[in-house]
Motif scaffolding. Sequence first.
Motif, PDB file in Angstrom:
ATOM      1  N   SER A   1       0.858  -1.189   0.000  1.00  0.00           N
ATOM      2  CA  SER A   1       0.000   0.000   0.000  1.00  0.00           C
ATOM      3  C   SER A   1       0.888   1.231   0.000  1.00  0.00           C
ATOM      4  O   SER A   1       1.981   1.221   0.579  1.00  0.00           O
ATOM      5  N   GLU A   2       0.424   2.276  -0.650  1.00  0.00           N
ATOM      6  CA  GLU A   2       1.221   3.502  -0.696  1.00  0.00           C
ATOM      7  C   GLU A   2       0.350   4.721  -0.950  1.00  0.00           C
ATOM      8  O   GLU A   2      -0.802   4.610  -1.384  1.00  0.00           O
ATOM      9  N   LYS A   3       0.939   5.886  -0.672  1.00  0.00           N
ATOM     10  CA  LYS A   3       0.275   7.167  -0.898  1.00  0.00           C
ATOM     11  C   LYS A   3       1.123   7.940  -1.892  1.00  0.00           C
ATOM     12  O   LYS A   3       2.191   8.443  -1.552  1.00  0.00           O
ATOM     13  N   ALA A   4       0.655   7.992  -3.123  1.00  0.00           N
ATOM     14  CA  ALA A   4       1.427   8.648  -4.179  1.00  0.00           C
ATOM     15  C   ALA A   4       0.531   8.930  -5.369  1.00  0.00           C
ATOM     16  O   ALA A   4      -0.519   8.301  -5.541  1.00  0.00           O
ATOM     17  N   SER A   5       0.953   9.863  -6.199  1.00  0.00           N
ATOM     18  CA  SER A   5       0.193  10.219  -7.393  1.00  0.00           C
ATOM     19  C   SER A   5       0.239   9.083  -8.411  1.00  0.00           C
ATOM     20  O   SER A   5       1.284   8.465  -8.630  1.00  0.00           O
ATOM     21  N   GLY A   6      -0.890   8.837  -9.044  1.00  0.00           N
ATOM     22  CA  GLY A   6      -0.957   7.794 -10.053  1.00  0.00           C
ATOM     23  C   GLY A   6      -0.221   8.144 -11.333  1.00  0.00           C
ATOM     24  O   GLY A   6       0.059   7.271 -12.155  1.00  0.00           O
ATOM     25  N   TYR A   7       0.089   9.420 -11.519  1.00  0.00           N
ATOM     26  CA  TYR A   7       0.824   9.839 -12.712  1.00  0.00           C
ATOM     27  C   TYR A   7       2.330   9.628 -12.558  1.00  0.00           C
ATOM     28  O   TYR A   7       3.073   9.702 -13.527  1.00  0.00           O
ATOM     29  N   ASP A   8       2.759   9.405 -11.326  1.00  0.00           N
ATOM     30  CA  ASP A   8       4.182   9.231 -11.038  1.00  0.00           C
ATOM     31  C   ASP A   8       4.550   7.754 -11.126  1.00  0.00           C
ATOM     32  O   ASP A   8       4.007   6.929 -10.394  1.00  0.00           O
ATOM     33  N   LEU A   9       5.467   7.416 -12.014  1.00  0.00           N
ATOM     34  CA  LEU A   9       5.887   6.023 -12.156  1.00  0.00           C
ATOM     35  C   LEU A   9       6.966   5.663 -11.141  1.00  0.00           C
ATOM     36  O   LEU A   9       7.154   4.494 -10.804  1.00  0.00           O
ATOM     37  N   ASP A  10       7.669   6.674 -10.638  1.00  0.00           N
ATOM     38  CA  ASP A  10       8.750   6.449  -9.679  1.00  0.00           C
ATOM     39  C   ASP A  10       8.162   6.355  -8.272  1.00  0.00           C
ATOM     40  O   ASP A  10       8.286   7.263  -7.453  1.00  0.00           O
ATOM     41  N   ARG A  11       7.502   5.217  -8.009  1.00  0.00           N
ATOM     42  CA  ARG A  11       6.867   4.989  -6.718  1.00  0.00           C
ATOM     43  C   ARG A  11       7.475   3.760  -6.057  1.00  0.00           C
ATOM     44  O   ARG A  11       7.721   2.755  -6.727  1.00  0.00           O
ATOM     45  N   GLN A  12       7.679   3.822  -4.770  1.00  0.00           N
ATOM     46  CA  GLN A  12       8.249   2.695  -4.042  1.00  0.00           C
ATOM     47  C   GLN A  12       7.370   1.458  -4.179  1.00  0.00           C
ATOM     48  O   GLN A  12       7.857   0.343  -4.374  1.00  0.00           O
ATOM     49  N   GLY A  13       6.065   1.661  -4.094  1.00  0.00           N
ATOM     50  CA  GLY A  13       5.143   0.533  -4.183  1.00  0.00           C
ATOM     51  C   GLY A  13       5.199  -0.173  -5.528  1.00  0.00           C
ATOM     52  O   GLY A  13       5.025  -1.394  -5.607  1.00  0.00           O
TER      53      GLY A  13
END
Length: 221
Positions: free
Chosen positions: A44-56
């Motif tokens: 689970s994570e809290k991040a923008s869906g437009y950002d591909l550079d996500r830890q999740g």
Amino acid sequence: MKTAIIYARVSTTKEQQETSLKRQLEELAGLAAENNMTVVRTISEKASGYDLDRQGVFELLDSMKEFKADAVLIQDETRLGRGNAKIALLHCIYKEGARIFSISHRGELELSEADSMVLEIVSIVEEYQRKLHNLKIKRGMKKAVKNGYRPQDHLVPFHDGTGKERKDVPLEEIVRLRARKLTFHEIAATLRGVGYDVSKATVHRRYQEYIQKEEQTNERP
């Protein structure tokens, strides 16, 4: 029993989003139970869906390789991402051979006609890129051999312990081509094109020997 990875995402850290994230996880756990799936990882994570550079995202891709998961469970396709980020992740997941299940469909994800078309185009382009790369390697090796290069002169024959001499195989080239996502069949075909009498099975066996040797080396203190 099939294995699954749960992936949940919200775009902000607001309190109502915290509730949404918790609800997603609960519903996805229920979806796994409904489909008789064992959850091997929950992300689970809290991040923008437009950002591909996500830890999740990277945890998801790594977990798919680690657990060989059969499915990814999401609330809906927008949880994976928005725009191009979504298409990229869908492609990566399907490329790993996994299926996607969503709460919104109460089962396997049903892609829109537009998304299906884009993914098909991406797969076709990727396949032709691989073929072009294979042809480029084949032509380059043939040119080198024509100009006098003898790959076999750089190899040291050795035996496999059965008394039978092992075939000369350019291991470094196998590893390099494998890193470029070529299949063992494609690698064998490429090597045969430049004079190596090798089969898909031989290429696969030598590559596995290389991997085992690397793992043993890394385990040493």
